[in-house]
Design a protein around this motif. Structure first.
Motif, short mmCIF file in Angstrom:
data_model
loop_
_atom_site.label_atom_id
_atom_site.label_comp_id
_atom_site.label_asym_id
_atom_site.label_seq_id
_atom_site.Cartn_x
_atom_site.Cartn_y
_atom_site.Cartn_z
N MET A 91 -3.40 -1.71 -11.02
CA MET A 91 -3.20 -2.45 -9.77
C MET A 91 -1.78 -2.94 -9.66
O MET A 91 -1.47 -3.73 -8.79
N GLY A 142 3.70 -2.42 -3.78
CA GLY A 142 3.52 -2.02 -2.40
C GLY A 142 3.53 -3.20 -1.46
O GLY A 142 4.09 -3.15 -0.38
N ARG A 174 5.15 -4.75 13.71
CA ARG A 174 4.06 -3.79 13.89
C ARG A 174 2.83 -4.49 14.43
O ARG A 174 2.57 -5.65 14.15
N ILE A 184 -3.60 -5.75 12.67
CA ILE A 184 -5.01 -5.36 12.75
C ILE A 184 -5.82 -6.60 13.15
O ILE A 184 -5.37 -7.73 13.01
N MET A 198 -8.81 0.55 -8.10
CA MET A 198 -7.46 1.03 -8.33
C MET A 198 -7.09 2.11 -7.34
O MET A 198 -5.93 2.27 -7.02
N GLN A 199 -8.13 2.84 -6.88
CA GLN A 199 -7.86 3.99 -6.03
C GLN A 199 -7.13 3.58 -4.76
O GLN A 199 -6.18 4.22 -4.36
N GLU A 200 -7.59 2.49 -4.18
CA GLU A 200 -7.11 2.15 -2.86
C GLU A 200 -5.64 1.75 -2.88
O GLU A 200 -4.92 1.92 -1.91
N ASP A 201 -5.21 1.25 -4.03
CA ASP A 201 -3.89 0.65 -4.04
C ASP A 201 -2.75 1.67 -3.96
O ASP A 201 -1.67 1.35 -3.50
N SER A 202 -3.05 2.89 -4.40
CA SER A 202 -2.00 3.89 -4.34
C SER A 202 -1.51 4.05 -2.90
O SER A 202 -0.34 4.32 -2.65
N SER A 203 -2.41 3.83 -1.97
CA SER A 203 -2.05 4.01 -0.57
C SER A 203 -1.06 2.93 -0.12
O SER A 203 -0.45 3.05 0.92
N LEU A 204 -0.99 1.85 -0.91
CA LEU A 204 -0.15 0.75 -0.45
C LEU A 204 1.31 0.97 -0.81
O LEU A 204 2.17 0.23 -0.38
N ARG A 205 1.56 1.95 -1.62
CA ARG A 205 2.91 2.07 -2.16
C ARG A 205 3.93 2.33 -1.06
O ARG A 205 4.98 1.75 -1.02
N VAL A 228 5.29 2.20 2.74
CA VAL A 228 5.08 1.45 3.97
C VAL A 228 5.35 2.39 5.12
O VAL A 228 6.48 2.82 5.34
N ARG A 270 1.65 2.60 10.52
CA ARG A 270 0.45 1.84 10.17
C ARG A 270 0.56 0.42 10.64
O ARG A 270 1.63 -0.14 10.74
N PRO A 283 -1.14 -5.48 8.24
CA PRO A 283 -2.41 -6.03 7.76
C PRO A 283 -2.49 -7.55 7.84
O PRO A 283 -3.54 -8.12 7.57
#
Ligand code: HEM
Ligand SMILES: [Cu+2]
Ligand SMILES: [Cu+2]
Ligand SMILES: [Cu+2]
Lengths: 622, 263, 210
Positions: free
Chosen positions: A1, A7, A18, A21, C1-8, C10, C14, C17
């Motif tokens: 994490m 990120g 932006r 949401i 852990m999977q979801e966080d890779s998408s946060l890398r 910007v 998108r 959030p």
């Protein structure tokens, strides 16, 4: 994490302009409302239209509810995290690095654990408020708070249901175990993080359903929903079945996730022989949950169909006892689901507070496991007043025997206490109090296991007090012990020792004064589920109510204290109690990997003798 | 060693105090009011279990307090095992539980089953008890009494003293027999009689008592029939006064009831 | 852990959030408030709205549903002199229900104090009532009303106020001319030791003068 942190700082700085949401919880509510309206209307006005039917019928409420829950889950984030990726889209779900993360779908086990902790605490306060209303009514032998006995009974049912399925079953497992079990296993994640994120959001849906059940009508059965009464109450009971279905599904998912985590996510070197006691406790209750929750869910689904189709499975022309047997088949394991994590926590906290080697560890494990195995053999002790004579002896036998493995938890803790230089902190105090309370609960349990005594005390306030001694006296007290014990880990801050002890003593005195008297009022002829009772019991009930209010305030005091110190307490170091289990050696912050690199376990966690190193496992690169 | 002696001393004191407390409660009546031999048996069982358990309670409580206070100023002594202590604990807890199962659980149950044997109950007074929402209906088939009521039309139960009574318990609504699914579970409980029995729709249940004391609702509110199983919004109101009277008074009441029903 | 890779990364396309806290708290607060109001004030609110809109007359055929434990509607307005029909229908699948109409109470003593057994003044005294469409009627007591029957005869009993008692699923129509007894009247179900009434099986009728 760790990726998350990197990120997120980017997210924070990059284009603030932006489009934002919608708040996921609000979107969830909206989708739920739409789901309910559409499907309810479809069923009650189109598919199943009957003359004179109101807009919301039992059938349409059931279907509409299912749609609402699905809408709610999708709305809080399942749409982006589960559904769209399933169809091959990338995951587009960013989680801000602030308080917002607790109000949206998250796969971080620490966030999920905290979400569960908040939700269970909230539902404890709400169901506690219901209890205060009940005690207020019982201050007087006549009706005065509620306008009719049915409203009182509905309140009793809501109180019992929410306390059992959202506090008792969930607080230590969904809350603390979701947070700490992966840490204790030396892992950075639970085994099924997405499922775990989903499971939490079923819980508020279930709680809201049960609390809103009076909108469909009163239900007078209490949390056991005995048939045939359940079949002839107004429709509120439909929301009982549905709400409990959501809450138990939540528990079931947690249990599956934690079992897998304990089996598969242990750090290198963390052998079964070294598994922490809390790990054993959670493994035992998770297995119990996996075995018995599907059973009760089927029972409730059948009862719901019995109601809405309708059948008459459990009516006079069917078999009322079948429902009771099915209910208690789950119902007794349920009470061990509640109390076994508490036993395990005693064995976790006391060695740390005494800086003393855990006594007779293998007997402790044996006790937890055997309680789990036995708990499926004793259910009919709830039915001594209606079973065949020939059933009485075996169930009395097994019920009495279950006190043997239960006693092993005492054996372990008392042995550990002997000769320990005990740090007399608030968690210690709560554990000792909890052990005293469970002793009273257990002793009265032995009395109740005797059929002849049971025939007098069953369905009276004696039983009510007995089980509150086990659920409040041990589980809630241990819950508070755990909250104080792990507060430094959760928040990096320390509570105030004086206020903590004051809180402990406060609830202890109030609890024992209120519920201690309930044994006697029960023996004097006070039965359960009565808003109106004979005048001669009023004085005692008045006094019980006073202490119950004191108890309510005491709980409030503890929660306020913990919340306050969470934000404003004195900062403390990583490991203020000098514990040895792995959770004390990881980064506590949600959103950040706990262990990097993963630890390597070389000894057990409970050995405090001179020759072992102070910390078992300086994290080692693998 | 000194710790063990000191602990044993406190344990002894606490046990004595506890036994004294149990004894005092026993003298007052553990069930507060006991008007049948069944209630007396129950009280005896409670007294036996509590007497045996007081040392156990005292052990745990004194241990919790003693260890919390006594060892604070020293270094923890480290040990992980004590075969003797564990052995005693395990064997003792097994022995105690088996004892409780044999006596009072099995023995008192044996007694109860014996009381229910048909040959002993040929001369029972039979009372048919019908539970409907939310009312008790008592009838005495041996005396031709259909519904035992007082002058206000509220159900009452009269029983002679020193008599075996067989309650025949059913749950249905005699006034609305077209409605078989209207019946729910009730529970027939007279607090002073020391036992209760659920009444399941569609089944006939029996409960046997032996009255042993003249008493009544007027002097002791525990002498009442009280529904103990939740049966709907009227559940709290489902009670009826009980009178245990001498056999001559009972016959007088029977005559009066018959006259009332004839009129 | 999977979801966080998408946060890398910007991605400007998108959405942000950081959802609006104001929207969140305001909407959530409103939802909670509405829930609490509807939970505790369901009956008072519907009574109040009924009272406000109460001056509108009910249809000549007043459909009254009995359920466990209540009447729908629980407020009715009629005008004296109009001819109306009460179409009574018991929706319960398990309980029989009656409908009495009157003012004041008759009591009998019980262990819990006096229990109301019926209204003291029977609204129906002296009124001509035509019964029709009797279906699954448990019993009918007409007391001092003057009855006429069309179609199947229900089971007639005597004793107590005017009260039709319907079996689960039963129904009955009662046609009559509203008498000149203006003011507020009550209706209720007193079966099973007054428990239905206590549990909420009651309502009010406003009769407007001619
Ligand atoms: C905050 C302090 C609490 C108080 C003052 C309290 C009080 C009560 C009272 C007065 C009743 C109903 C008695 C009756 O009329 O039958 C009741 C029922 C019950 N309580 Fe509590 N309670 C408390 C906390 C809890 C907790 C923490 C749990 C479980 C985790 C719990 C579980 C139950 C259950 C299962 C019932 C039975 C409901 C039923 O009969 O269906 N209570 N409580
Ligand atoms: Cu049980
Ligand atoms: Cu009852
Ligand atoms: Cu009714």
């Amino acid at each position: 994490m760790s990726a998350n942190a990197a990120g997120l700082s980017g997210v924070d700085t990059a284009n603030r302009q932006r489009r934002r949401i919608a708040p996921p919880v609000i979107r969830g509510l909206l989708w739920a409302a739409i789901g309910f309206l559409v499907f309810n209307t479809l069923v009650s006005q189109v598919i199943d239209r009957q003359p004179y039917d109101p807009f919301v019928t039992r059938v349409s409420a059931t279907v509409g509810w299912a749609a609402a829950v699905i809408g709610w889950l999708l709305g809080v984030g399942a749409w982006e995290v589960i559904v769209r990726p399933f169809f091959g889209h990338p995951v587009e779900w960013d989680i801000p690095n602030d308080w917002r993360r607790y109000f949206m779908f998250s796969t971080d086990h620490k966030v999920v654990g905290l979400q569960y902790i908040f939700t269970t605490t909230g539902s404890f306060l709400l169901a506690g408020l219901a209890a205060m209303m009940m005690r207020m009514e019982l201050m007087n032998a006549k009706l005065w708070v509620f306008t009719n006995p049915g409203a009182y009974l509905t309140t009793v049912g809501i109180h019992g249901t929410v306390m059992m399925f959202s506090v008792g079953t969930v607080a230590l497992v969904g809350g603390f175990a979701n947070y700490f079990i992966p840490l204790m296993m030396g892992s950075n994640s639970s085994a099924y993080p997405r499922m775990s994120g989903l499971s939490h959001w079923l819980l508020p849906a279930g709680i809201a359903t049960v609390f809103l059940s009076p909108l469909l009508g009163q239900w007078t059965t209490g949390w056991r929903a005995y048939a045939p009464l359940s079949g002839q109450d107004p429709s509120g009971i439909v929301f009982y079945y549905l709400g409990v279905f959501a809450m138990t599904t939540s528990s079931l998912l947690v249990a599956i996730n934690l079992t897998a985590t304990i089996i598969f996510n242990r750090a290198p070197g963390l052998t079964w022989n070294r598994l922490p006691m809390f790990g054993w406790g959670i493994l035992a209750v998770s297995l119990l949950t996996i075995i018995w929750v599907p059973e009760i869910q089927m029972t409730f689904i059948i009862s719901l169909l019995n109601l809405i189709v309708p059948f008459s499975l459990f009516e006079q022309t069917g078999s009322p006892l079948t429902y009771m047997e099915s209910f208690w088949l789950f119902g007794h394991p349920e009470v061990y689901i509640i109390v076994v994590p508490a036993f395990a926590l005693w064995q976790e906290i006391i060695p740390v507070m005494g800086q003393k080697t855990l006594f007779a560890r293998q007997w402790g494990v044996l006790g937890l496991v055997f309680v789990m195995l036995f708990s499926g053999l004793v259910w009919a002790h709830h039915m001594f007043t209606n079973m065949r004579n020939s059933e009485m002896l075996p169930f009395s036998f097994f019920t009495e025997m279950i006190s043997i493995p239960t006693g092993f938890s005492y054996l372990v803790v008392l042995g550990t206490l002997w000769g320990a230089r005990l740090k007399f902190s608030t968690p210690t105090l709560f554990v000792l109090m909890s052990m005293f309370n469970f002793l009273i609960g257990g002793i009265t349990g032995v009395l109740l296991a005797d059929p002849v005594i049971n025939l007098q005390t069953h369905d009276t306030f004696f039983v009510l007090s007995h089980f509150h001694y086990t659920v409040i006296g041990s589980m809630v007290f241990t819950w508070l012990a755990a909250a104080y014990y792990w507060l430094p880990k959760l928040s990096g801050r320390m509570y105030n020792e004086t206020l903590g002890k004051l809180g402990a003593i406060w609830v202890f005195i109030a609890f024992n004064s209120a519920f201690g008297q309930m044994f006697f009022v029960g023996l004097r002829g006070m039965n359960r589920w009565v808003a109106v009772y004979p005048q001669y019991l009023q004085n005692m009930n008045f006094s019980i109510s006073m202490f119950a209010f004191l108890l309510g305030l005491g709980f409030l005091f503890n929660f306020v204290h913990i919340t306050w110190m969470w934000n404003k307490g004195k900062p403390v170091g990583q490991n203020p109690w000098n514990g040895k289990t792995l959770e004390w050696f990881g980064t506590p912050k949600p959103g950040i990997a706990t262990f990097s690199p993963l630890p390597h376990v070389e000894t057990g966690f409970y050995d405090y003798s001179e020759n072992t190193p102070p910390t078992p496992s300086p994290p080692k690169r693998m | 060693m000194i710790d063990i002696l000191l602990f044993a001393f406190f344990w002894l004191i606490a046990t004595l105090l506890g036994e004294w407390g149990v004894h005092a409660m026993e003298a007052r009546g553990l069930y507060y009011s006991a008007a049948t031999s069944q209630a007396l048996d129950g009280e005896k069982a409670v007294a036996f279990i509590l007497t045996m358990l007081v040392p156990v309670i005292a052990f745990v409580v004194v241990m919790l307090i003693y260890t919390a206070i006594r060892f604070r100023s020293r270094k923890s002594l480290q040990f992980r095992d004590n075969k003797v202590f564990i052995g005693i604990w395990v064997l003792f807890s097994i022995a105690l539980n088996i004892l409780f199962f044999v006596h009072p659980s099995a023995s008192a149950l044996e007694q109860m089953f014996n009381n229910e044997e048909a040959r002993l109950n040929r001369h029972d007074l039979i009372v048919n008890v019908t539970a409907r929402q939310w009312e008790w209906i008592f009838s005495y088939p041996q005396y031709g009494i259909q519904t035992a009521e007082d002058s206000n039309g509220n159900s009452t139960l009269y029983l002679p003293v020193n008599q075996n009574v067989r309650f025949v318990l059913r749950s249905y609504d005699p006034y609305h027999t077209y409605d078989p699914n209207g019946a729910v579970i009730h529970d027939f409980w007279i607090p002073a009689f020391g036992l209760k029995q659920d009444i399941i729709p569609g089944e006939t249940r029996l409960e046997y008592v032996h009255t042993n004391k003249i008493t009544s609702y007027d002097v002791d509110p525990m002498v009442r029939v009280q529904c103990a199983e939740v049966c709907g919004p009227g559940h709290p109101f489902m009670e009826a006064p009980v009178h245990v009277v001498s056999s001559s008074d009972f016959m007088k009441w029977v005559q009066a009831q018959r006259k009332l029903e004839a009129s | 852990m999977q979801e966080d890779s998408s946060l890398r990364r910007v991605d400007p396309s998108r959405r942000d959030p950081h959802w609006s806290a104001t929207t969140f708290f305001v909407v959530l607060g409103l939802v909670v408030l509405i829930s609490i109001l509807s939970l505790f004030l369901k009956r008072p609110i519907s009574d109040a709205t009924a009272a406000m809109t109460g001056t509108t007359l009910n249809e000549p055929v007043t459909q009254i549903e009995q359920y466990d434990y209540g009447f729908e509607p629980h407020h009715i307005t009629w005008r004296a002199g109009d001819q109306v029909t009460i179409s009574l229908h018991n929706r319960s699948t398990t309980h029989w229900h009656e409908m009495m109409l009157g003012r004041g109470y008759d009591y009998t003593p019980s262990a819990f104090g006096p229990i109301a057994t019926q209204f003291d003044t029977d609204f129906w005294n002296g009124i001509h009532v035509t019964f029709s469409g009797a279906n699954h009627v448990d019993n009918l007591c007409v007391n001092k009303a003057i009855a006429k029957f069309i179609g199947p005869m229900p089971n007639i009993v005597t004793g107590g106020n005017f009260s039709p008692t319907l079996q689960p699923g039963g129904s009955l129509n009662m046609t009559f001319t509203v008498p000149n007894k203006p003011g507020t009247w009550h209706y209720g179900c007193f079966v099973q030791q007054y428990v239905h009434y206590m549990a909420g099986m009651r309502g009010t009728i406003t009769i407007l003068p001619r």
